[in-house]
Design a protein around this motif. Sequence first.
Motif, PDB file in Angstrom:
ATOM      1  N   UNK A 337       0.835  -1.201   0.000  1.00 30.99           N
ATOM      2  CA  UNK A 337       0.000   0.000   0.000  1.00 30.99           C
ATOM      3  C   UNK A 337       0.876   1.259   0.000  1.00 30.99           C
ATOM      4  N   UNK A 338       1.920   1.210   0.790  1.00 30.80           N
ATOM      5  CA  UNK A 338       2.807   2.371   0.893  1.00 30.80           C
ATOM      6  C   UNK A 338       3.430   2.736  -0.462  1.00 30.80           C
ATOM      7  N   UNK A 339       3.745   1.700  -1.241  1.00 29.45           N
ATOM      8  CA  UNK A 339       4.405   1.916  -2.528  1.00 29.45           C
ATOM      9  C   UNK A 339       3.607   2.781  -3.475  1.00 29.45           C
ATOM     10  N   UNK A 340       2.293   2.705  -3.342  1.00 29.98           N
ATOM     11  CA  UNK A 340       1.455   3.437  -4.281  1.00 29.98           C
ATOM     12  C   UNK A 340       1.650   4.941  -4.205  1.00 29.98           C
ATOM     13  N   UNK A 341       2.008   5.432  -3.022  1.00 27.70           N
ATOM     14  CA  UNK A 341       2.149   6.881  -2.902  1.00 27.70           C
ATOM     15  C   UNK A 341       3.585   7.319  -2.650  1.00 27.70           C
ATOM     16  N   UNK A 342       4.311   6.468  -1.963  1.00 28.95           N
ATOM     17  CA  UNK A 342       5.661   6.827  -1.569  1.00 28.95           C
ATOM     18  C   UNK A 342       6.585   6.467  -2.732  1.00 28.95           C
ATOM     19  N   UNK A 343       6.675   7.368  -3.690  1.00 27.90           N
ATOM     20  CA  UNK A 343       7.216   6.981  -4.995  1.00 27.90           C
ATOM     21  C   UNK A 343       8.708   6.689  -4.990  1.00 27.90           C
ATOM     22  N   UNK A 344       9.435   7.191  -4.006  1.00 23.93           N
ATOM     23  CA  UNK A 344      10.874   6.936  -4.007  1.00 23.93           C
ATOM     24  C   UNK A 344      11.202   5.644  -3.249  1.00 23.93           C
ATOM     25  N   UNK A 345      10.173   4.934  -2.812  1.00 29.80           N
ATOM     26  CA  UNK A 345      10.385   3.710  -2.030  1.00 29.80           C
ATOM     27  C   UNK A 345      10.354   2.480  -2.937  1.00 29.80           C
ATOM     28  N   UNK A 346      11.134   1.448  -2.587  1.00 26.06           N
ATOM     29  CA  UNK A 346      11.063   0.162  -3.298  1.00 26.06           C
ATOM     30  C   UNK A 346      10.919  -0.940  -2.260  1.00 26.06           C
ATOM     31  N   UNK A 347      10.152  -1.954  -2.609  1.00 24.98           N
ATOM     32  CA  UNK A 347       9.970  -3.081  -1.694  1.00 24.98           C
ATOM     33  C   UNK A 347      10.160  -4.368  -2.488  1.00 24.98           C
ATOM     34  N   UNK A 348      10.998  -5.277  -1.997  1.00 22.42           N
ATOM     35  CA  UNK A 348      11.180  -6.559  -2.680  1.00 22.42           C
ATOM     36  C   UNK A 348      11.177  -7.683  -1.659  1.00 22.42           C
ATOM     37  N   UNK A 349      10.353  -8.718  -1.878  1.00 21.97           N
ATOM     38  CA  UNK A 349      10.388  -9.848  -0.951  1.00 21.97           C
ATOM     39  C   UNK A 349      11.746 -10.549  -1.041  1.00 21.97           C
ATOM     40  N   UNK A 350      12.254 -11.029   0.076  1.00 21.04           N
ATOM     41  CA  UNK A 350      13.534 -11.738   0.045  1.00 21.04           C
ATOM     42  C   UNK A 350      13.229 -13.229  -0.039  1.00 21.04           C
ATOM     43  N   UNK A 351      13.681 -13.829  -1.105  1.00 18.96           N
ATOM     44  CA  UNK A 351      13.306 -15.201  -1.398  1.00 18.96           C
ATOM     45  C   UNK A 351      13.602 -16.161  -0.252  1.00 18.96           C
ATOM     46  N   UNK A 352      12.676 -17.049  -0.034  1.00 15.79           N
ATOM     47  CA  UNK A 352      12.886 -18.081   0.969  1.00 15.79           C
ATOM     48  C   UNK A 352      12.718 -17.590   2.404  1.00 15.79           C
ATOM     49  N   UNK A 353      12.316 -16.332   2.568  1.00 19.13           N
ATOM     50  CA  UNK A 353      12.113 -15.809   3.922  1.00 19.13           C
ATOM     51  C   UNK A 353      10.787 -15.055   3.948  1.00 19.13           C
ATOM     52  N   UNK A 354      10.436 -14.595   5.110  1.00 17.65           N
ATOM     53  CA  UNK A 354       9.238 -13.772   5.218  1.00 17.65           C
ATOM     54  C   UNK A 354       9.631 -12.301   5.325  1.00 17.65           C
TER      55      UNK A 354
END
Length: 591
Positions: A337-354
């Motif tokens: 949800x944050x990504x939609x507005x916080x345009x300078x932010x990036x989020x990536x899941x780390x494989x094999x973890x939560x």
Amino acid sequence: MRRDDVRNIAIIAHVDHGKTTLVDCLLRQSGEFRESQLRGDCILDSNELERERGITILAKNIALPYAGRKINIIDTPGHADFGGEVERVLRMADGALVLVDAAEGPMPQTRFVLSKALECKLKPIVVVNKIDRPEARPHEVVDEVLDLFIDLGIDDEELDFPYIFASARDGFATEDPEVPGDSIHPLLDLVVEHIPGPEVEAEEPLQMLVTTLDWSEYVGRIAVGRIMAGSITRGQQVAMIGRDATRQEKITQLYVFDKLGRAEVDTASAGDIVALVGLEKVEIGDTICDVEAERPLPRLDVDPPTIEMVFRTNTSPLVGREGKYVTSRNLRDRLIKELERNVALRVAPIEGTESFAVSGRGLLHLSVLIETMRREGYELAIGKPRVITRVRDGVHEEPFETLVVEVPPEQTGPVMELVGARRGQTIDVTTRGNFTHLVFSIPARGLIGLRTRLLNATQGQAIIHHRFESYRPLEGEIEQRANGVLVSMTGGKAVAFGLDGLQDRAELFVGPGDEIYEGMIVGENSRGNDMVVNPSKEKKLTNMRASGSDRNILLKPPRQLTLETALEYIAEDELAEVTPTKIRLRKILLS
Ligand code: GDP
């Protein structure tokens, strides 16, 4: 060609100088509406965090009808600029209301936005607000603003800016501060008279630069910007010229701003500020145009992220879960949800973890997010901040930033020393009036921990901004340890933050009022368990001494810190110095 039926203005104000009250007053006095419609979230209202930190985080827009015209009011983010937002937002406007408290005068924190506004050639109107205050000194404040403009290098002929006095609280603007008025209309008249209508190319094909992205649960992505040429119609298929490719999508809904937020329309034309729905692939900086006439405008990109931190839910066995949102699913949904507005932010899941790798424009950017989430009730653990490097053609590269520091001239020495020690190179030093403007080029890693030091070295007077510069080959190695964990709990009680995982140490506390303390008191209770006492509870320590426990150590006097400073400390391992004795906590008793 200029349009006369529209005015696009930005408001620039220090926090608490009355922006919300003024906009509220303008809305109330600018036309017909029902009282009940104005309650709720349609009026600009700064969130709690913005107020506390003295920064405005989100930009919101409204429009009001006046004298047959539509006045679009564009809210500017305060002095926090994460990725170039201030400049993008200001580019939509032709003029700016510079709102200044009649007692406090102009604040150094607004210099940055003001200088950007002048760079973007916005016409200023100075509004000296709160003239009803007994401490008001309206004429002096006008002179101070004049001095500030001179400091900012504005030319003599441009210095002839219009100004007006106001009491947003009492609902009037007046040319003579000794004579209170009875409405805010004189201010609106000044706007209409002095701020030019938007320059448009009405007959040309469509051109619109996407300045901001917004998002809603119902319609998804919303692209906001000013139409520069031509017009847009609902249902129209448009081309979006992106950085790498041009895509086509259909506009399903078209909005302009109005008194209550947004109003849906069928068509809008050059000079209007619009919000477009239906463009799921649009990015900030894209030009939207007719499919048969692709004419890109210069891009105003979002700066890339330079600092990354791992976020995960709190799984420490040592602390109970107290937050409202504690699962990985909660965390994931919130970050998306944050990504939609916080345009300078990036989020990536780390494989094999939560866990998630969350990256942003610096520690302040990320700490605003962490603090907001903590207040909302998210319980999370956060890894140590690290610089984002990359490999291009086999060469390891690191990000460099352009750092701008503004300080009173006598403080340039300590600033240059601190920045120099972090491999910052001086690009420019200019002194104008009461401020010296220093420009450096510095590796992004050098910025970690710099803000607090600069503020300490300048008695809090330094004003600090940075923008992305470029990637450059990496010199030496960047030590990237991933073991730092910061556990943030939300139950409202004291909270421990650990450096190497809570098992080893705990040095920072969040007190009952959400304040963060550095330092702690560690002791052993009568059952032989180590215990940590909230540093504000000195009495507890005394009791522990009295009860025969003599292994109490006062590590450092408690001192209140911001979360950003806490993160800086953790990033730098500075806490290791604070805790010469490594204490193993078997049990944490939060008091
Ligand atoms: P913002 O942070 O710039 O949006 O400021 P607000 O509009 O929230 O105002 C900050 C405080 O100043 C509030 O307590 C307002 O009631 C008060 N305030 C705003 N305008 C005036 C004014 O004209 N006169 C006086 N005396 N107080 C005002």
